[in-house]
Design an enzyme around this catalytic site. Structure first.
Site, PDB file in Angstrom:
ATOM      1  N   HIS A 105      27.389  16.800 -96.106  1.00 27.25           N
ATOM      2  CA  HIS A 105      25.914  16.793 -96.114  1.00 27.25           C
ATOM      3  C   HIS A 105      25.306  17.113 -97.481  1.00 27.25           C
ATOM      4  O   HIS A 105      24.107  16.887 -97.678  1.00 27.25           O
ATOM      5  CB  HIS A 105      25.361  17.797 -95.101  1.00 27.25           C
ATOM      6  CG  HIS A 105      25.677  17.478 -93.671  1.00 27.25           C
ATOM      7  ND1 HIS A 105      25.366  16.272 -93.097  1.00 27.25           N
ATOM      8  CD2 HIS A 105      26.295  18.209 -92.700  1.00 27.25           C
ATOM      9  CE1 HIS A 105      25.773  16.270 -91.824  1.00 27.25           C
ATOM     10  NE2 HIS A 105      26.343  17.439 -91.565  1.00 27.25           N
TER      11      HIS A 105
HETATM   12 ZN   LIG Z   1      29.495  18.120 -88.298  1.00 25.98          ZN
END
Ligand SMILES: [Zn+2]
Ligand SMILES: [Zn+2]
Length: 387
Positions: A131
């Protein structure tokens, strides 16, 4: 040339620690390595250490400004909300730069070993922090180790790198890093952004030339549906793209017991996905395979067993799911977490799926998800979206 399998590990990788109560607790990789060791899985591989990623390496993906910001947080422990550090998801802690750079260094070591041919496959279970964005921490991720490893491969001259992300969350940071770069095919299978962080990963996010691929699965999807979707999308694209090297992210938060998400896979289903990716690495990428961990927040029942299966699969000696967990590991688990360890390596499921090529049901939510993805990207790869 002998074709070895490498596991990159350093006990200091557990220093990536956002503190008590944070879901990403380093005990999960500690228990994984302990279980793999106790079961003899590490006897079949070469275990090597790693150096932290340098600033120049991090800068292959991250901005200099962000790296400086992480270094400041690291020295002072003070938050920097502009760069996403000091939030509930990404608490600021002293040493965050060093801990994060070491994880990226481990994925770089894995990529380097495979790219130079020192190892055929290499794995970093502490990695997969998919992320992290170029100039911000996000979703428990500070530096994006898979993206840095892929950017490093491109810098070495790779022209076709495939990335497959089976974490329950969209691999948004890796997608963002290469969204306009047709040299990198990113494929992410995840729970629909309508019900789960980070809210991206719709089929219509296709990148410049269909090289961003997103399969957004409905909450509740189990082994059969997940494997049906995987086989309907991933093998044809990898065969067509013909990567020089395959990088995979193995977040195991797709498991039914994971506290943060809503897919319903079993360990046995996840294990089937590892085996399928292993086969595809040999079939489509000349066996060059770089493997990372990822999310996974059921620290005792899921992560250690899932990734012990993963390492054993990468090592070419997949463990029998009926294998009992070693008593010494059970004692350690109890001592470290207070929880009772699982007794075997299986959830007792036999993952089976119906192949998409036999036809699909336009009313079925999984088949609708698959068709949305195939319609969005298959024509851009010269493939027919219809089965
Ligand atoms: Zn995840
Ligand atoms: Zn192999």
């Amino acid at each position: 040339m002998s074709r070895s399998v490498r596991v990159v590990w350093d006990d200091a990788l557990t220093s990536y620690d956002f503190g008590p109560g944070h879901p990403l607790a380093p005990v999960r990789v500690e228990l994984t390595m302990a279980l793999a060791r106790e079961l003899g899985v590490l006897d079949a591989v070469e275990v090597t250490g790693c150096a932290p990623a340098t600033d120049d390496e991090l800068a292959l993906v991250h901005t200099r400004d962000y790296i400086e910001a992480v270094r400041r947080v690291s020295a002072t422990g003070r938050p920097d909300l502009f760069h996403g550090l000091g939030t509930e998801d990404n608490p600021a802690f002293t040493g965050v730069h060093e801990a994060s750079a070491l994880i990226t260094g481990a994925s770089l070591a894995a990529a380097r070993a495979v790219w130079t041919g020192e190892a055929e496959h290499a794995v970093n279970v502490a990695g997969g922090l998919h992320h992290a964005m170029p100039s911000a921490a996000s979703g428990f991720c500070v530096y994006n180790d898979p993206a840095v490893a892929i950017a490093w491969l491109l810098a070495q001259g790779a022209t076709r790198v495939a990335y497959v992300d089976v974490d329950v969350h969209h691999g948004d940071g890796v997608q963002a890093a290469f969204y306009d770069d047709p040299r990198v095919l990113t494929v992410s299978l995840h729970e629909s952004p309508q019900t789960l962080f980070p809210g991206t990963g719709f089929p219509g996010e296709t990148g410049a030339e269909g090289t961003a691929v997103n399969v957004a699965l409905p909450a509740g999807c189990g082994d059969g549906g997940w494997l049906r979707a995987f086989h309907a999308v991933v093998p044809p694209l990898l065969r067509e793209f013909a990567p020089e090297i395959l990088v995979t992210q193995h977040g195991c938060d797709s498991h039914a017991l994971d506290p943060l998400a809503h897919l319903m896979l079993s360990l046995d289903g996840q294990r089937a996905a590892y085996a399928a990716l292993h086969e595809l690495a040999h079939e489509t990428a000349g066996g060059r395979w770089v493997v990372t961990g990822g999310g996974g927040y059921e620290l005792v029942q899921v992560v250690p067993r899932a990734w012990t299966h993963l390492i054993s699969e990468v090592a070419g000696r997949p463990l029998d799911p009926a294998t009992a967990t070693p008593p010494e590991w059970r004692r350690m688990t109890k001592e470290r977490t207070g929880q009772t360890a699982p007794l075997t390596l299986t959830d007792g499921r036999k993952p089976e799926f119906a192949d998409f090529s036999a036809g699909y049901d336009p009313a079925d939510p999984i088949d609708r998800a698959v068709m949305a993805t195939r319609k969005a990207v298959f024509p851009l790869h010269g493939l027919d979206p219809l089965p």
